[in-house]
Design a protein around this motif. Structure first.
Motif, short mmCIF file in Angstrom:
data_model
loop_
_atom_site.label_atom_id
_atom_site.label_comp_id
_atom_site.label_asym_id
_atom_site.label_seq_id
_atom_site.Cartn_x
_atom_site.Cartn_y
_atom_site.Cartn_z
N LYS A 1 0.82 -1.20 0.00
CA LYS A 1 0.00 0.00 0.00
C LYS A 1 0.86 1.26 0.00
CE LYS A 1 -3.91 -2.15 2.41
NZ LYS A 1 -4.79 -2.13 3.61
N ALA A 2 2.07 1.14 -0.51
CA ALA A 2 2.98 2.29 -0.51
C ALA A 2 2.52 3.33 -1.52
CB ALA A 2 4.40 1.82 -0.84
N PRO A 3 2.82 4.61 -1.27
CA PRO A 3 2.53 5.64 -2.27
C PRO A 3 3.41 5.46 -3.50
CG PRO A 3 3.87 6.53 -0.51
CD PRO A 3 3.50 5.14 -0.09
N ASP A 4 3.08 6.19 -4.56
CA ASP A 4 3.91 6.13 -5.77
C ASP A 4 5.27 6.78 -5.53
OD1 ASP A 4 1.91 5.21 -8.01
OD2 ASP A 4 0.84 6.66 -6.76
N LEU A 5 5.28 7.84 -4.75
CA LEU A 5 6.51 8.61 -4.53
C LEU A 5 6.69 8.90 -3.05
CD1 LEU A 5 5.19 10.79 -7.27
CD2 LEU A 5 7.65 10.34 -7.42
N GLY A 6 7.93 8.97 -2.64
CA GLY A 6 8.22 9.30 -1.25
C GLY A 6 9.49 10.11 -1.12
N GLN A 7 9.52 10.97 -0.12
CA GLN A 7 10.75 11.69 0.21
C GLN A 7 11.64 10.78 1.02
OE1 GLN A 7 10.12 15.40 2.28
NE2 GLN A 7 12.31 15.71 2.68
N ILE A 8 12.85 10.54 0.55
CA ILE A 8 13.81 9.69 1.27
C ILE A 8 15.16 10.39 1.25
CG2 ILE A 8 14.99 7.46 1.34
CD1 ILE A 8 12.59 6.20 -0.01
N GLU A 9 15.75 10.54 2.41
CA GLU A 9 17.05 11.20 2.50
C GLU A 9 18.15 10.29 1.92
OE1 GLU A 9 16.72 13.59 6.63
OE2 GLU A 9 15.73 11.64 6.51
N TYR A 10 19.23 10.93 1.51
CA TYR A 10 20.33 10.18 0.90
C TYR A 10 20.81 9.04 1.79
CZ TYR A 10 20.72 14.34 -2.09
OH TYR A 10 20.46 15.37 -2.96
N ASP A 11 20.90 9.34 3.11
CA ASP A 11 21.47 8.34 4.01
C ASP A 11 20.57 7.12 4.17
OD1 ASP A 11 19.51 9.60 5.46
OD2 ASP A 11 20.86 10.45 6.95
N SER A 12 19.32 7.22 3.81
CA SER A 12 18.39 6.10 3.98
C SER A 12 18.04 5.42 2.66
CB SER A 12 17.11 6.59 4.66
OG SER A 12 17.40 7.06 5.96
N LEU A 13 18.53 5.97 1.56
CA LEU A 13 18.15 5.43 0.26
C LEU A 13 18.61 3.98 0.09
CD1 LEU A 13 16.60 6.69 -2.14
CD2 LEU A 13 18.82 7.11 -3.22
N ALA A 14 19.85 3.70 0.51
CA ALA A 14 20.36 2.33 0.37
C ALA A 14 19.56 1.35 1.22
CB ALA A 14 21.83 2.28 0.76
N SER A 15 19.10 1.80 2.39
CA SER A 15 18.30 0.92 3.24
C SER A 15 17.01 0.52 2.53
CB SER A 15 17.99 1.60 4.56
OG SER A 15 19.16 1.84 5.30
N PHE A 16 16.39 1.49 1.87
CA PHE A 16 15.14 1.17 1.17
C PHE A 16 15.41 0.30 -0.05
CE2 PHE A 16 13.24 4.32 3.87
CZ PHE A 16 11.95 3.85 4.01
N ARG A 17 16.55 0.48 -0.67
CA ARG A 17 16.86 -0.39 -1.80
C ARG A 17 17.11 -1.82 -1.31
NH1 ARG A 17 21.66 -0.54 -6.31
NH2 ARG A 17 20.66 -2.16 -7.52
N LEU A 18 17.81 -1.93 -0.18
CA LEU A 18 18.07 -3.27 0.37
C LEU A 18 16.79 -4.03 0.61
CD1 LEU A 18 20.95 -2.90 2.99
CD2 LEU A 18 20.80 -4.58 1.15
N LYS A 19 15.76 -3.34 1.04
CA LYS A 19 14.50 -4.02 1.34
C LYS A 19 13.57 -4.08 0.13
CE LYS A 19 13.75 -1.01 4.61
NZ LYS A 19 13.23 -0.26 5.76
N GLY A 20 14.11 -3.73 -1.06
CA GLY A 20 13.32 -3.82 -2.28
C GLY A 20 12.21 -2.80 -2.35
N GLY A 21 12.43 -1.64 -1.77
CA GLY A 21 11.37 -0.64 -1.68
C GLY A 21 11.38 0.41 -2.77
N LEU A 22 12.35 0.35 -3.70
CA LEU A 22 12.48 1.40 -4.70
C LEU A 22 12.27 0.86 -6.11
CD1 LEU A 22 15.73 3.15 -3.37
CD2 LEU A 22 13.35 3.66 -2.76
N THR A 23 11.90 1.74 -7.01
CA THR A 23 11.79 1.39 -8.42
C THR A 23 12.96 2.02 -9.18
OG1 THR A 23 9.38 1.17 -8.43
CG2 THR A 23 10.43 1.75 -10.51
N ASP A 24 13.60 1.23 -10.01
CA ASP A 24 14.65 1.75 -10.89
C ASP A 24 13.99 2.55 -12.00
OD1 ASP A 24 16.75 2.23 -12.58
OD2 ASP A 24 17.08 0.12 -13.12
N ILE A 25 14.31 3.86 -12.05
CA ILE A 25 13.67 4.74 -13.03
C ILE A 25 14.63 5.11 -14.16
CG2 ILE A 25 11.96 5.67 -11.43
CD1 ILE A 25 13.79 8.12 -11.07
N ALA A 26 15.72 4.38 -14.29
CA ALA A 26 16.74 4.74 -15.28
C ALA A 26 16.18 4.79 -16.70
CB ALA A 26 17.90 3.75 -15.21
#
Length: 455
Positions: free
Chosen positions: A103-128
């Motif tokens: 139920k996550a939103p489409d977009l979220g504010q995430i600070e640089y220091d926490s971005l890797a943590s969210f990627r580790l848990k599979g929480g981000l979309t690759d927008i390349a």
């Protein structure tokens, strides 16, 4: 700016970091995509058909005004904003819960220091592969883009769009310092001496507060003293949360706490803190560039009485600054509209009108290169006695150590620091013990992610 020149230094550290991250993710098989390293936007990141509504979580003050401009100009891509507490004040946990519940939103504010943590848990979309994303790289300060592609020059994906940075300085009540015959302290020794004079001058008045809920603020203080918390050698991580440089910082603040020279019953960004600012009880705040609007908007009765100076230094003549925060706009895993979400994220963080709103309303110090030359950053600021405060932050930005390394599980490390600080400010521990415990706990956290940790 000097930070641009030193971007390559950051890049060296991050390239290895992401390579290791991917290895570990594949090994543990976690996350929300096939490789466990976040969610792929799809080979083409095709636009959706028909009208789209995007949900967006952010805690930037005044963000709604920027969203309103976007919605007015983009009737087929509407954004619904949810204003949240800051990341470590609950939003990151809520985002994690929402991701687990799909139920996550489409977009979220995430600070640089926490971005890797969210990627580790599979929480981000690759927008390349979303339209315009990789082409936008030259628009942003080099080291900020390295934070969102993890230093791999886009070969490993792009996981967010940079929004702002947080070079730190000293906000202080110039009127009260003038009354007491004080000038802005240039060293931490002078700052402690001023703390004693300020407390002696008026009962209930403190030089600052020491928050239990802002571990990334404390990290900014460590950053200034080059106390990087993680080091990497090949595929091995070394946790260095507890090191001589960080002990120097912790022991200093522990002494202020022991002498009751700082308020320990006020939390960051709280109504109680704002009341204390308005009633002249707290007279300095060591904070980031974006903090100028936090004071302006929540201590209105003190307009014209604040000024900004460089951070106090550990040794006279030094020029070292910390960095607190700096955020991205990330497209979260599970978004059904990554193309539209990426389009909004790019506009929000590079469009001249949006940057002007986010600086005026939210006090953001932009990551977009064009934003650094916006007229608002060159002008005197009425609230700060018509001082050109952004000149101070521009200097601080150049003095930030870009070799400071984030760990891949920073949200865990912050939780350990925050929990320990609550005990320390309550008299049940010390900040030195907080570092010691957080060091051990952070190493355990890395091992649980199947990362290699060395002593």
């Amino acid at each position: 700016m000097a930070v641009h020149k030193r971007g390559s230094i950051v890049r060296r550290g991050l390239i290895g970091g992401i390579a290791l991250t991917l290895t570990a993710l594949t090994a543990c098989g976690g996350g929300g995509s096939e490789d466990g390293a976040g969610s792929a936007a799809g080979a083409a990141c095709e636009p959706s058909s028909g009208k789209v509504t995007l949900d967006y979580w952010s805690w930037v003050p005044g963000m709604q005004k920027a969203v309103d401009v976007w919605n007015g100009e983009n009737p087929d891509i509407q954004v619904t904003l949810k204003t949240t507490p800051s990341g470590n004040a609950g939003t990151y946990q809520n985002l994690s819960n929402a991701l687990k519940a799909d139920k996550a939103p489409d977009l979220g504010q995430i600070e640089y220091d926490s971005l890797a943590s969210f990627r580790l848990k599979g929480g981000l979309t690759d927008i390349a592969k979303c339209a315009g994303v990789t082409e936008a790289q030259p628009k942003f300060v080099d080291w900020t883009w390295s934070q969102v592609d993890f230093g791999a020059d886009g070969k490993d994906g792009v996981w967010a769009v940079p929004q702002d940075t947080g070079p730190m300085a000293l906000f202080y009540r110039k009127d009260i310092f003038d009354e007491l015959g004080l000038t802005a302290p240039t060293t931490w020794e002078e700052y402690a001496a001023d703390a004693r004079k300020i407390k002696a001058a008026k009962k209930g008045q403190y030089i600052t507060h020491f928050s239990q809920t802002d571990p990334n603020w404390f990290t900014g203080l460590l950053w200034q003293n080059k106390a990087t918390m993680f080091e990497r050698d090949g595929e091995n991580w070394k946790v260095s949360v507890d090191r001589p440089e960080s002990r120097q910082v912790a022991d200093y603040w522990q002494k202020l706490i022991d002498e009751k020279l700082v308020a320990t019953d006020l939390q960051g960004f709280s109504p109680a803190l704002y009341k204390a600012w308005n009633e002249d009880e707290i007279v300095t705040w060591i904070s980031a560039a974006w903090g100028y609007s936090t004071i302006r908007d929540n201590a209105k009765s003190t307009a014209g009485k604040w000024a900004v100076a460089p951070m106090p230094q550990w040794e006279k003549g030094q020029k070292q600054a910390g960095n607190w925060g700096g955020s991205t706009t990330a497209v979260l895993a599970g978004s059904k509209h990554p193309a539209e979400a990426a389009k909004f994220a790019l506009w929000l963080n590079s469009d001249a009108k949006a940057l002007e709103i986010l600086n005026r309303e939210g006090g953001l110090y932009p990551a977009a290169k064009d934003g650094l030359t916006m007229p608002a950053l060159q002008q005197p600021v009425d609230f700060y006695g018509k001082q050109k405060i952004f000149d101070v932050f521009a200097e601080a930005s150049a003095d930030v150590d870009t070799e400071f390394t984030w760990g891949p599980t920073m949200t865990d490390t912050y939780r350990f620091l925050s929990d320990g600080t609550a005990k320390a400010t309550g008299g049940g521990s010390t900040l030195g013990n907080v570092l010691k415990d957080a060091d051990t706990q952070s190493a355990d956290s890395l091992r649980k992610q199947s990362l290699k940790v060395t002593d």
